[in-house]
Write an enzyme that holds these catalytic residues in place. Structure first.
Site, PDB file in Angstrom:
ATOM      1  N   GLU A 148      -6.478  -9.947 -10.756  1.00  0.00           N
ATOM      2  CA  GLU A 148      -6.154 -10.537  -9.451  1.00  0.00           C
ATOM      3  C   GLU A 148      -7.377 -11.020  -8.688  1.00  0.00           C
ATOM      4  OE1 GLU A 148      -3.707  -9.234  -5.405  1.00  0.00           O
ATOM      5  OE2 GLU A 148      -4.519  -7.684  -6.715  1.00  0.00           O
ATOM      6  N   GLU A 246       3.979  -8.079  -0.628  1.00  0.00           N
ATOM      7  CA  GLU A 246       2.765  -7.303  -0.366  1.00  0.00           C
ATOM      8  C   GLU A 246       2.139  -7.781   0.941  1.00  0.00           C
ATOM      9  OE1 GLU A 246      -0.852  -5.666  -3.153  1.00  0.00           O
ATOM     10  OE2 GLU A 246      -0.903  -7.768  -2.560  1.00  0.00           O
TER      11      GLU A 246
END
Length: 260
Positions: A148, A246
């Protein structure tokens, strides 16, 4: 839409083990977590309590981070951190075990900050070694390791999709094919990446998508990002996975945007 609630950043008004049930009560069937323990190898009792919170809530665990260190204190992963590399490796079997028992397939391996005492080249070589090991550890359960790009962490070197894909390419060259890009549209946009171009270039490499709006990292609709368009575009390029929620929003209004 197949949403999955990140219970490490949402519903934080509740104790961690109560959040899966709260997500289910809000109408969701899927949850994901950052690493929910203080250590790479927690006690059997801690693992059992976490797994029981998932199964008793009747939700599916879709994503789990490898131990990333002390996130509130600024740590962003152990993958490239020489002094803590063994902790990362000790964590692999624990993560794979939880994944096997709960049917989880997505595992986020945060790359780690640059550290003093090691060169970037040394850290990058170590990262490839550890990502290969992680990929092998979860391959037997059909798992995928996720890499990520992250914003808000100056010392974290993976900030763009291209930087992540460069690392992913090196890992795949070592024979570990089960690694993909975690496309967090918030992080990518805040870091200045051209998200439509990222989707066009790397959509086939997306292992997972997470969303939050910007500015502010709030719920969709609280900022300016065309998240719906980006999700649709990713779907049109073959992404069939979950959309991770998120973002930071108080529990009492965390999901009101879905009604709108």
């Amino acid at each position: 839409m197949s949403y999955t609630v990140n219970c490490s950043i949402l519903l934080t008004e509740l104790p961690l083990l109560e959040r899966p049930a709260a997500a289910r009560a809000a109408g969701f069937e899927n949850v994901e977590f950052w690493w929910p323990f203080a250590e790479s190898v927690p006690s059997d009792a801690e693992i059992t309590a976490f797994e029981s919170a998932i199964t008793s809530a009747g939700v599916q665990l879709t994503g789990l981070n490898f131990n990333a260190g002390n996130m509130p204190n600024g740590d962003r992963g152990l993958v490239s951190w020489p002094e803590r590399s063994q902790e990362f490796r000790d964590n692999l079997d624990v993560v794979a075990g939880i994944g096997a028992r709960l049917g989880c397939k997505g595992f986020n391996a945060l790359y780690g900050n640059r550290t003093q005492g090691s060169t970037p080249e040394e850290q990058d070589a170590l990262a490839v070694e550890n990502l290969v090991l992680a990929s092998k550890a979860v391959a037997g359960i059909g798992g995928v390791v996720l890499l990520e790009p992250v914003s808000g962490a100056e010392l974290y070197p993976i900030k763009t999709a291209q930087q992540a894909m460069d690392v992913i390419g090196k890992v795949r060259a070592e024979g570990a094919a089960n690694i993909g890009l975690l496309a967090d549209f918030y992080h990518l946009s805040v870091n200045g990446d051209d998200v439509p171009a990222v989707i066009s270039s790397f959509g086939a490499d997306f292992g997972h998508i997470q969303i939050a709006d910007a500015p502010g990292r709030g719920a969709p609709g609280s900022g300016e990002l065309p998240l719906g368009e980006w999700i649709d575009s990713s779907r049109s390029r073959g992404y069939g996975g979950f959309i991770g929620l998120e973002y930071k929003t108080p529990a009492d209004g965390a999901f009101s945007w879905l009604i709108r």
